[in-house]
Design a protein around this motif. Structure first.
Motif, PDB file in Angstrom:
ATOM      1  N   ILE A  65       1.022  -4.576   0.927  1.00 49.86           N
ATOM      2  CA  ILE A  65       0.731  -3.330   1.638  1.00 49.86           C
ATOM      3  C   ILE A  65       1.537  -3.254   2.932  1.00 49.86           C
ATOM      4  N   GLU A  99      -2.083  -9.015  -1.867  1.00 49.54           N
ATOM      5  CA  GLU A  99      -2.318  -7.587  -1.647  1.00 49.54           C
ATOM      6  C   GLU A  99      -1.979  -7.187  -0.212  1.00 49.54           C
ATOM      7  N   ASN A 135      -4.716  -6.152  -8.955  1.00 47.35           N
ATOM      8  CA  ASN A 135      -5.945  -6.311  -9.739  1.00 47.35           C
ATOM      9  C   ASN A 135      -5.661  -6.968 -11.080  1.00 47.35           C
ATOM     10  N   TRP A 185       0.216  -0.496  -6.112  1.00 41.01           N
ATOM     11  CA  TRP A 185       0.297  -1.910  -5.771  1.00 41.01           C
ATOM     12  C   TRP A 185      -1.056  -2.602  -5.958  1.00 41.01           C
ATOM     13  N   LYS A 186      -2.135  -1.928  -5.545  1.00 41.39           N
ATOM     14  CA  LYS A 186      -3.466  -2.502  -5.726  1.00 41.39           C
ATOM     15  C   LYS A 186      -3.799  -2.659  -7.206  1.00 41.39           C
ATOM     16  N   ASP A 202      -5.673 -11.937  -3.047  1.00 45.23           N
ATOM     17  CA  ASP A 202      -6.067 -11.152  -1.878  1.00 45.23           C
ATOM     18  C   ASP A 202      -4.974 -11.197  -0.803  1.00 45.23           C
ATOM     19  N   ARG A 260      -1.729   2.568  -3.901  1.00 50.25           N
ATOM     20  CA  ARG A 260      -2.656   2.562  -5.041  1.00 50.25           C
ATOM     21  C   ARG A 260      -2.058   1.818  -6.231  1.00 50.25           C
TER      22      ARG A 260
END
Length: 236
Positions: free
Chosen positions: A124, A120, A150, A145-146, A117, A143
């Motif tokens: 960003i 992330e 994940n 990168w997320k 988390d 998107r």
């Protein structure tokens, strides 16, 4: 090294048997030491096998990077120990700096694996700054990168896992250096432990610098022979 591979994949819920890991390690090592560009081919082979075992592209890449970092730290530690014990005339601070930098990388990687988390949010923020420099929309690449984060969320590597993987990696270097020592003893030479450690670390570092040569042929010898001679062996 097979144990290191199993440990790193295990924290990402990719569970394999020791026999599988050992088979891939033997095969990749044989490529590395016999083929031109062997280290590159061996890395590609390990990546493909890891994907066949069920690892995602991100996890497979993460495992290779972490294994390489652990190897580099172990080799730096062997060389640093030898340099300090031999009372190196050159300043050992360059080795200390390298070792410290590698350890810092390992700590950051372990933290990122245990706190996806946080990874992330940092990513960003960095993307927004990078997009501003390129004059792109702020959310460009967010998107993707997320999606990467994940996949990384499957990796849960705590300090115990890191210590275990590093322990096996360091043991691998020590056992390999012992093979060099026994080869020296077999021809009647008795180099000092400190000089042997420095020679071994320097030879392997030179081999890694030019990955296109199988087993660092020619480059490793050019470093290893003078270093062993300086540690007490004869040129012959």
């Amino acid at each position: 090294f097979a144990r290191v591979q199993r440990c790193l994949l295990g924290v990402a819920d990719v569970h394999i048997r020791q026999r599988q890991s050992l088979a891939v390690t033997f095969a990749s090592n044989s490529m590395s030491v016999t083929l031109p560009g062997g280290p590159v081919l061996a890395t590609t082979f390990r990546y493909r096998q890891t994907r066949l075992w069920g690892a995602s592209p991100v996890v497979a890449t993460w495992q290779l990077v972490m294994a390489g970092a652990l190897q580099a730290i172990g080799l730096a530690l062997v060389g640093l120990a030898g340099a300090l014990l031999v009372g190196a005339e050159t300043n050992p601070f360059s080795l200390i700096f390298t070792f410290g930098g590698l350890c810092a990388f390992l700590v950051v990687a372990q933290y990122a694996a245990s706190r996806p988390d946080a990874l992330e949010g940092v990513g960003i923020t960095a993307l927004r700054g990078f997009n501003a420099l390129r004059k792109k929309p702020p959310l460009t690449g967010v998107r993707q990168w997320k999606h990467i984060v994940n996949q990384m969320s499957a990796v849960r590597m705590d300090r115990r896992d890191t210590a275990r993987a590093f322990g096996w990696s360091l043991f691998n270097w020590i056992a390999d250096a012992a093979c060099l020592a026994f080869a020296c003893y077999a021809v009647g030479a008795h180099p000092g432990f400190a000089g042997l450690a420095v020679a071994y670390a320097a030879g392997n570092a030179a081999r890694s610098a030019i990955p296109l040569l199988p087993a660092g042929l020619g480059v490793m010898d050019a470093v290893l022979v003078p270093a062993l001679t300086a540690s007490g062996m004869t040129g012959a």
